[in-house]
Motif scaffolding. Structure first.
Motif, PDB file in Angstrom:
ATOM      1  N   SER A  82       0.836  -1.213   0.000  1.00 32.00           N
ATOM      2  CA  SER A  82       0.000   0.000   0.000  1.00 32.00           C
ATOM      3  C   SER A  82       0.863   1.253   0.000  1.00 32.00           C
ATOM      4  O   SER A  82       0.594   2.208  -0.728  1.00 32.00           O
ATOM      5  CB  SER A  82      -0.910   0.029   1.233  1.00 32.00           C
ATOM      6  N   LEU A  85       2.416   1.724  -3.454  1.00 30.21           N
ATOM      7  CA  LEU A  85       1.451   2.174  -4.465  1.00 30.21           C
ATOM      8  C   LEU A  85       1.029   3.620  -4.213  1.00 30.21           C
ATOM      9  O   LEU A  85       0.926   4.420  -5.153  1.00 30.21           O
ATOM     10  CB  LEU A  85       0.235   1.230  -4.473  1.00 30.21           C
ATOM     11  N   LEU A 102      -2.441  -0.739 -15.449  1.00 27.61           N
ATOM     12  CA  LEU A 102      -1.641  -1.941 -15.182  1.00 27.61           C
ATOM     13  C   LEU A 102      -2.354  -3.180 -15.721  1.00 27.61           C
ATOM     14  O   LEU A 102      -3.551  -3.132 -16.016  1.00 27.61           O
ATOM     15  CB  LEU A 102      -1.429  -2.092 -13.673  1.00 27.61           C
ATOM     16  N   TYR A 115      -5.174  -3.068  -5.719  1.00 26.80           N
ATOM     17  CA  TYR A 115      -5.493  -2.047  -6.726  1.00 26.80           C
ATOM     18  C   TYR A 115      -6.906  -1.483  -6.502  1.00 26.80           C
ATOM     19  O   TYR A 115      -7.114  -0.277  -6.625  1.00 26.80           O
ATOM     20  CB  TYR A 115      -5.358  -2.624  -8.138  1.00 26.80           C
ATOM     21  N   LYS A 116      -7.851  -2.360  -6.169  1.00 25.42           N
ATOM     22  CA  LYS A 116      -9.225  -1.871  -5.910  1.00 25.42           C
ATOM     23  C   LYS A 116      -9.235  -0.917  -4.725  1.00 25.42           C
ATOM     24  O   LYS A 116      -9.940   0.096  -4.724  1.00 25.42           O
ATOM     25  CB  LYS A 116     -10.157  -3.050  -5.627  1.00 25.42           C
ATOM     26  N   PHE A 120      -8.521   1.670  -8.426  1.00 24.94           N
ATOM     27  CA  PHE A 120      -8.366   1.215  -9.824  1.00 24.94           C
ATOM     28  C   PHE A 120      -9.644   0.504 -10.267  1.00 24.94           C
ATOM     29  O   PHE A 120     -10.250  -0.245  -9.500  1.00 24.94           O
ATOM     30  CB  PHE A 120      -7.180   0.236  -9.949  1.00 24.94           C
ATOM     31  N   ASN A 122     -11.558  -2.000 -13.175  1.00 22.79           N
ATOM     32  CA  ASN A 122     -11.265  -3.042 -14.158  1.00 22.79           C
ATOM     33  C   ASN A 122     -11.885  -2.651 -15.508  1.00 22.79           C
ATOM     34  O   ASN A 122     -13.099  -2.538 -15.633  1.00 22.79           O
ATOM     35  CB  ASN A 122     -11.862  -4.366 -13.646  1.00 22.79           C
ATOM     36  N   LYS A 141      -6.503   3.746 -13.000  1.00 22.43           N
ATOM     37  CA  LYS A 141      -6.950   4.768 -12.046  1.00 22.43           C
ATOM     38  C   LYS A 141      -6.882   6.119 -12.750  1.00 22.43           C
ATOM     39  O   LYS A 141      -5.856   6.464 -13.344  1.00 22.43           O
ATOM     40  CB  LYS A 141      -6.030   4.767 -10.814  1.00 22.43           C
TER      41      LYS A 141
END
Ligand SMILES: CC(C)(COP(=O)(O)OP(=O)(O)OC[C@H]1O[C@@H](n2cnc3c(N)ncnc32)[C@H](O)[C@@H]1OP(=O)(O)O)[C@@H](O)C(=O)NCCC(=O)NCCS
Length: 144
Positions: A82, A85, A102, A115-116, A120, A122, A141
Motif C-alpha cells: 500500500s 502504491l 496496469l 489495486y481496488k 483502480f 477493471n 486509475k
C-alpha cells in the motif's frame, strides 16, 4: 520504513535474492534496463537498511503504466505494498499524469484487492496474456 528512489546500488544488493525472496517475473537484467530508462521511475521500501519491496512506473505523455510492484515474501500483508502504491500515485500527481494503468493476472487476488483499495477500475480482460495461457485484467486509475 522509508520509501526511496531505487538506484543501481539497491538493485545490486538485491541481485542474489530477487528470485527467492521477491518473485520470479522480473530479472536483474530487465530491472537494470528499467533503471537506465529515462521514462521509468522505480522506488523501494527500506526497513532496517534492507529492501523489503519495490515498484515502478513508466510514463508516456500524460499516461503512466505500473510496471511492477512486489513486496518481499516474508513481509507481505503489513501495508508495504500500500505504501509503495500510494507513493507511485503521489508521483503520478506530481508528474501531472491523467491515468495509471496496469495488467494483473485474473487469479492474483492480493494484487487485485490492493489495486481496488486504491480506486483502480477493471476496464477489461486480455485473454491468454501471461505465457499464452493465463488471462489479465487491465485496471486503470483516473481520479488522482
Ligand atoms: C500484491 C502485493 C504487492 C501486496 O503487497 P502487501 O504489502 O502484502 O499489501 P498490503 O499489506 O499493503 O495490503 C494491501 C491490500 O491488498 C490486499 N491483500 C493483501 N494481501 C492479501 C491476501 N493475501 N489476500 C487477499 N487480499 C490481500 C488487501 O485488500 C489489502 O488491504 P487491507 O489490508 O486493507 O485489507 C504482494 O502480495 C506481492 O508482492 N505479491 C507478489 C507480486 C505481485 O503479484 N505483484 C503484482 C503484480 S501485477
Amino acid at each position: 520504513m522509508e520509501i526511496l528512489t531505487m538506484t543501481l546500488i539497491d538493485l545490486e544488493q538485491m541481485k542474489d535474492i530477487l528470485y527467492s525472496d521477491f518473485d520470479n517475473f522480473w530479472s536483474y537484467n530487465v530491472l537494470k534496463q528499467e533503471l537506465e530508462n529515462p521514462n521509468t521511475t522505480y522506488i523501494i521500501a527500506k526497513e532496517n537498511n534492507e529492501v523489503v519491496g519495490f515498484a515502478g512506473i513508466s510514463t508516456c505523455l500524460d499516461e503512466a503504466t505500473l510496471n511492477n510492484i512486489v513486496v518481499k515474501k516474508s513481509c507481505r500483508g503489513r501495508g508495504i505494498g500500500s505504501e509503495l502504491l500510494e507513493s507511485l500515485i503521489d508521483l503520478c500527481v506530481d508528474l501531472h499524469m491523467k491515468s495509471l494503468t496496469l495488467e494483473v493476472d485474473t487469479e492474483n487476488e492480493p494484487a487485485i484487492n490492493l489495486y481496488k483499495k486504491f480506486g483502480f477500475k477493471n476496464l477489461g480482460t486480455r485473454k491468454k496474456y501471461y505465457n499464452n495461457t493465463r488471462d489479465a485484467f487491465i485496471m486503470t486509475k483516473y481520479d488522482f
